[in-house]
Scaffold this active site. Structure first.
Site, PDB file in Angstrom:
ATOM      1  N   GLU A   1       3.313  -8.231   7.140  1.00  0.00           N
ATOM      2  CA  GLU A   1       2.085  -8.884   6.698  1.00  0.00           C
ATOM      3  C   GLU A   1       2.290  -9.895   5.569  1.00  0.00           C
ATOM      4  O   GLU A   1       1.589  -9.855   4.550  1.00  0.00           O
ATOM      5  CB  GLU A   1       1.040  -7.836   6.284  1.00  0.00           C
ATOM      6  CG  GLU A   1       0.610  -6.954   7.436  1.00  0.00           C
ATOM      7  CD  GLU A   1      -0.584  -6.061   7.104  1.00  0.00           C
ATOM      8  OE1 GLU A   1      -0.961  -5.958   5.923  1.00  0.00           O
ATOM      9  OE2 GLU A   1      -1.136  -5.462   8.045  1.00  0.00           O
TER      10      GLU A   1
ATOM     11  N   GLU B   1       0.275  -1.785  14.123  1.00  0.00           N
ATOM     12  CA  GLU B   1      -0.487  -0.889  13.231  1.00  0.00           C
ATOM     13  C   GLU B   1      -1.937  -0.873  13.665  1.00  0.00           C
ATOM     14  O   GLU B   1      -2.550  -1.933  13.835  1.00  0.00           O
ATOM     15  CB  GLU B   1      -0.446  -1.376  11.775  1.00  0.00           C
ATOM     16  CG  GLU B   1       0.788  -0.976  11.019  1.00  0.00           C
ATOM     17  CD  GLU B   1       0.723  -1.399   9.550  1.00  0.00           C
ATOM     18  OE1 GLU B   1      -0.360  -1.345   8.928  1.00  0.00           O
ATOM     19  OE2 GLU B   1       1.775  -1.814   9.033  1.00  0.00           O
TER      20      GLU B   1
ATOM     21  N   TYR C   1      -6.777  -3.461  12.512  1.00  0.00           N
ATOM     22  CA  TYR C   1      -7.513  -2.208  12.322  1.00  0.00           C
ATOM     23  C   TYR C   1      -8.937  -2.377  12.814  1.00  0.00           C
ATOM     24  O   TYR C   1      -9.882  -2.434  12.032  1.00  0.00           O
ATOM     25  CB  TYR C   1      -7.475  -1.794  10.848  1.00  0.00           C
ATOM     26  CG  TYR C   1      -6.117  -1.275  10.435  1.00  0.00           C
ATOM     27  CD1 TYR C   1      -5.106  -2.148  10.070  1.00  0.00           C
ATOM     28  CD2 TYR C   1      -5.852   0.089  10.442  1.00  0.00           C
ATOM     29  CE1 TYR C   1      -3.854  -1.676   9.716  1.00  0.00           C
ATOM     30  CE2 TYR C   1      -4.605   0.573  10.084  1.00  0.00           C
ATOM     31  CZ  TYR C   1      -3.606  -0.315   9.722  1.00  0.00           C
ATOM     32  OH  TYR C   1      -2.370   0.156   9.380  1.00  0.00           O
TER      33      TYR C   1
ATOM     34  N   ASP D   1       0.811  -1.217   0.000  1.00  0.00           N
ATOM     35  CA  ASP D   1       0.000   0.000   0.000  1.00  0.00           C
ATOM     36  C   ASP D   1       0.851   1.278   0.000  1.00  0.00           C
ATOM     37  O   ASP D   1       0.651   2.147   0.829  1.00  0.00           O
ATOM     38  CB  ASP D   1      -0.902  -0.063   1.245  1.00  0.00           C
ATOM     39  CG  ASP D   1      -1.889   1.083   1.318  1.00  0.00           C
ATOM     40  OD1 ASP D   1      -2.370   1.521   0.267  1.00  0.00           O
ATOM     41  OD2 ASP D   1      -2.167   1.537   2.448  1.00  0.00           O
TER      42      ASP D   1
HETATM   43  C1  GCB Z   1      -1.600  -2.382   6.625  1.00  0.00           C
HETATM   44  C2  GCB Z   1      -0.275  -2.304   5.957  1.00  0.00           C
HETATM   45  C3  GCB Z   1       0.085  -0.887   5.562  1.00  0.00           C
HETATM   46  C4  GCB Z   1      -1.134  -0.187   4.985  1.00  0.00           C
HETATM   47  C5  GCB Z   1      -2.201  -0.132   6.040  1.00  0.00           C
HETATM   48  C6  GCB Z   1      -3.488   0.536   5.518  1.00  0.00           C
HETATM   49  O1  GCB Z   1      -1.911  -3.327   7.302  1.00  0.00           O
HETATM   50  O2  GCB Z   1       0.755  -2.874   6.711  1.00  0.00           O
HETATM   51  O3  GCB Z   1       1.131  -0.946   4.622  1.00  0.00           O
HETATM   52  O4  GCB Z   1      -0.835   1.090   4.508  1.00  0.00           O
HETATM   53  O5  GCB Z   1      -2.530  -1.431   6.439  1.00  0.00           O
HETATM   54  O6  GCB Z   1      -3.645   1.711   5.720  1.00  0.00           O
HETATM   55  O7  GCB Z   1      -4.293  -0.162   4.910  1.00  0.00           O
END
Ligand code: GCB
Length: 672
Positions: free
Chosen positions: A455, A544, A508, A195
């Site tokens: 990941e 994260e 998340y 990403d």
């Molecule tokens: C993740 C990734 C990261 C992304 C992020 C997102 O899990 O490790 O590279 O930018 O999510 O914002 O989706």
């Protein structure tokens, strides 16, 4: 020699050796020239992307091949022009510059070091190919002594190809489309499963430097022990490699009979320890330890390690002495089953995930942006970041050392989301990249842990053997730091975290999981982290978490993509983090919000001019959530290492007994 220290030396001597690249520095024996500036540039946009090789563009000045444009170095080339074909270009991009090599350099060795270029590079000097390198984000260098025109102008040509394949790191795929379906002739696209925008070009400074023929070629040093009584000593182990051009040419064994002196000086330039030999240990009495922000009133204290190397005197020939100086910090790192400790005290990461990403220059190194980011980190009260998702420039690591910012150093294994990525070819390259990263950064006190991937598809059965091999390889290169990879697989499915020292999880909650459902965030997050702890019984970092927040978007009650939603989500996360931190037996060792600033990504339906999870906009203006993080981090910083509950579990020393785990489908272990 005390047995304990004999053991340390044996451990160091047994450490697997990779040739590191020392950061180019001037000294009484070394000159340097930085070739940063305005270079000539041209892309090979021929249909088969091979015209430049057929026509041998390196043979003549680049403008002889066709139209060239100005291109800054260092910088990504993508956002410099107004041409979308250059922004999205995939293939060979050609760079050229000229420079003058002083005649006085003739008696030395000359080295050309490229800080990084993405992804494959070929380098020619005065039309002669001097070498190739695969992989962005890490430096490479070539001995150019015999290719330079001394006392004259030289022409340097570098071709850089950003194509990603299933076995590059990061991986990608190239898809070709048919003319019959209405696509232009030869049309193809580059896809990748990570990403951030695949910026390309010469990203870090290109430097020429000289050394004597006998030179210090590598140094590895770390603090093994700080004695119980801090007034006594920090014991710093060192290993120095020297290389003699004469021996290299004749194939003789190097390092024999040479004089090596190693000196540690304090910040005032006073010698506090010295020794001789290729490998040994140095006592520093009354050491001033290296501490991160929040753990001491004196942060980031650095000594200087000076290494002198010379050949035994030979008749009348004056002794040539190479001198290399490097800042070092005295500090230890340990991990037990619940904590990561710096100098024996538990450390709690109050951090961010970052990117090397700026407008116009992309991933190009730029001091203005680097210093600005460090000022913002200080303003936020952050004590740490992860080099997500690739090693950052060494200048950034140096600033972390000085400013007491703790680093989790990550290699560019991101987007390994398909079984095609878990093959021996990738594994070999993965080891190579880990070797380059560890050998470049292992002398930085700020670096406390290696992350070998982000990941990966770690629920695949073959991921167990694959990651055991890579993690063990990192350990074999550096016995002084723990290793991890960042996991987003479910605790029930992942097969690779048995081999890490610290479990690093991305989750998340309230965004990718239960989107828009703020009321379930606390329960679900606590459940998930507890499950991970029950599964692995190791320290856990929440590596994260976050939500997209478009600067200036507001609503009440909050909805996704507003600043308000991110603030609401943060407060719910903080409640869980605090509960875990105040547990009688805390195992959560850090919270790293994603991301420090908005950053560019590939175009797609789920990104609006890039990823908007930043606390700051891409231009570094704070969003409301930045103030909220600042309030928390400043407050918690005061408590780091002092108030956390850490008394109930018997403290264990860091052991590595992985034999209890069964390795499924292990890879053959490959020797480099
Ligand atoms: C993740 C990734 C990261 C992304 C992020 C997102 O899990 O490790 O590279 O930018 O999510 O914002 O989706």
């Amino acid at each position: 020699m005390e047995q304990k220290f004999l053991f340390l030396l044996i451990q160091l001597i047994c450490t697997r050796h990779v040739v590191g690249l020392l950061f180019p520095r001037e000294s009484e024996s070394r000159d340097m020239k930085d070739l940063s500036g305005r270079w000539k540039f041209r892309v090979d946009d021929s249909t088969d992307r091979n015209q430049s090789f057929r026509e041998q563009w390196w043979e003549k000045p680049l403008h002889a091949s066709g139209h060239v444009i100005d291109m800054p170095v260092p910088a990504s080339y993508n956002d410099i022009t107004q041409d979308s074909k250059i922004r999205d270009f995939v293939g060979w991009a050609w760079y050229e510059t000229t420079f003058f090599a002083p005649a006085s350099w003739k008696s030395s060795l000359a080295w050309l070091q490229v800080g990084s270029a993405h992804y494959n590079s070929i380098v020619w000097l005065n039309s002669i190919r001097v070498g190739d390198h695969s992989g962005g984000h890490l430096p490479f260098e070539f001995n150019v002594t015999n290719k330079l025109n001394y006392g004259a102008t030289n022409r340097l040509t570098i071709a850089v190809n950003n194509t990603l394949t299933p076995t590059t790191l990061p991986p990608g795929t190239v898809n070709h489309y048919s003319k019959d379906q209405g696509y232009p002739d030869g049309y193809f696209t580059q896809k990748y499963d990570f990403d951030f925008f695949n910026y390309a070009g010469i990203h870090r400074p290109v430097k020429l430097y000289t050394t004597p023929h006998l030179r210090v070629s590598d140094i590895f040093t770390y603090t093994q022990t700080i004695t119980q009584d801090p007034s006594v000593a920090a014991v710093n182990v060192f290993q120095v490699n020297i290389t003699d051009a004469k021996d290299v040419a004749s194939g003789a064994k190097s390092n024999a009979g040479y004089n090596i002196t190693v000196v540690i000086k304090d910040a005032e330039g006073v010698t506090v320890a010295n020794g001789t030999g290729q490998t040994g240990y140095l006592y520093v009495y009354f050491p001033k330890l290296w501490w991160p922000v929040g753990m001491s009133s004196e942060v980031g204290y650095l000594y200087t390690l000076e290494v002198y190397a010379s050949a035994p005197s030979n008749g009348n020939a004056p002794a040539q002495i190479d001198v290399y100086r490097m800042p070092i910090g005295l500090r230890t790192i340990e991990v037990d089953e619940t904590q990561l400790k710096i100098n024996g005290k538990p450390f709690y990461f109050l951090g961010v995930g970052k990117h090397e990403d700026w407008d116009v220059r992309g991933k190009g190194f730029d001091w203005s942006m680097v210093v600005k980011d460090f000022n913002l980190l200080a303003w936020l009260g952050a004590n740490s970041f992860r080099t997500s998702h690739y090693p950052y420039s060494e200048e950034i690591m140096q600033m972390c050392d000085e400013r007491g910012i703790v680093v989790i150093d990550e290699c560019p294994a991101v987007g390994m989301r398909s079984a095609d990525n878990f093959v021996n070819e990738t594994l070999l390259h993965h080891q190579q990249v880990v070797g380059e990263m560890v050998s470049r950064d292992r002398n930085h006190p700020s670096v406390v842990m290696w992350s070998v991937a982000n990941e990966p598809l770690s629920s695949l059965p073959q991921a167990a053997g694959y990651f055991k091999t890579v993690l063990d390889y990192a350990r074999s290169l550096d016995p002084s730091r723990p290793v991890t990879f960042v996991c987003n697989a479910h605790y029930d499915k992942d097969v690779a975290t048995p081999y890490v020292d610290v479990v690093s999880i991305n989750k998340y909650e309230g965004w990718y999981d239960d989107p828009g459902q703020l009321d379930v965030v606390e329960g679900r997050l606590k459940f998930y982290i507890d499950k991970w702890h029950q599964t692995r019984s190791k320290p856990i970092i929440h590596m994260e978490w976050g939500a997209g927040a478009i600067a200036g978007f507001h609503d009440n009650p909050s909805v996704m993509f507003t600043e308000d939603y991110l603030v609401d989500l943060m407060n719910r996360h903080f409640a869980v983090f605090d509960e875990l931190r105040n547990d009688t037996d805390p195992f959560l060792i850090g919270e790293m919000i994603w991301n420090f600033a908005d950053f560019n990504t590939a175009q797609g339906t789920n990104r609006v001019q890039g990823n908007k999870k930043g606390l700051f906009t891409r231009n570094r203006a704070p969003k409301w959530p930045a103030y909220v993080i600042r309030e928390r981090y400043k407050e918690l910083q005061k408590q780091n290492g002092t108030t956390r509950n850490r008394n109930s579990r018997r403290e264990k020393h860091w052991e590595r007994n992985y034999d209890v785990f069964q390795v499924q489908d292990a890879f053959e272990v490959l020797e480099l």
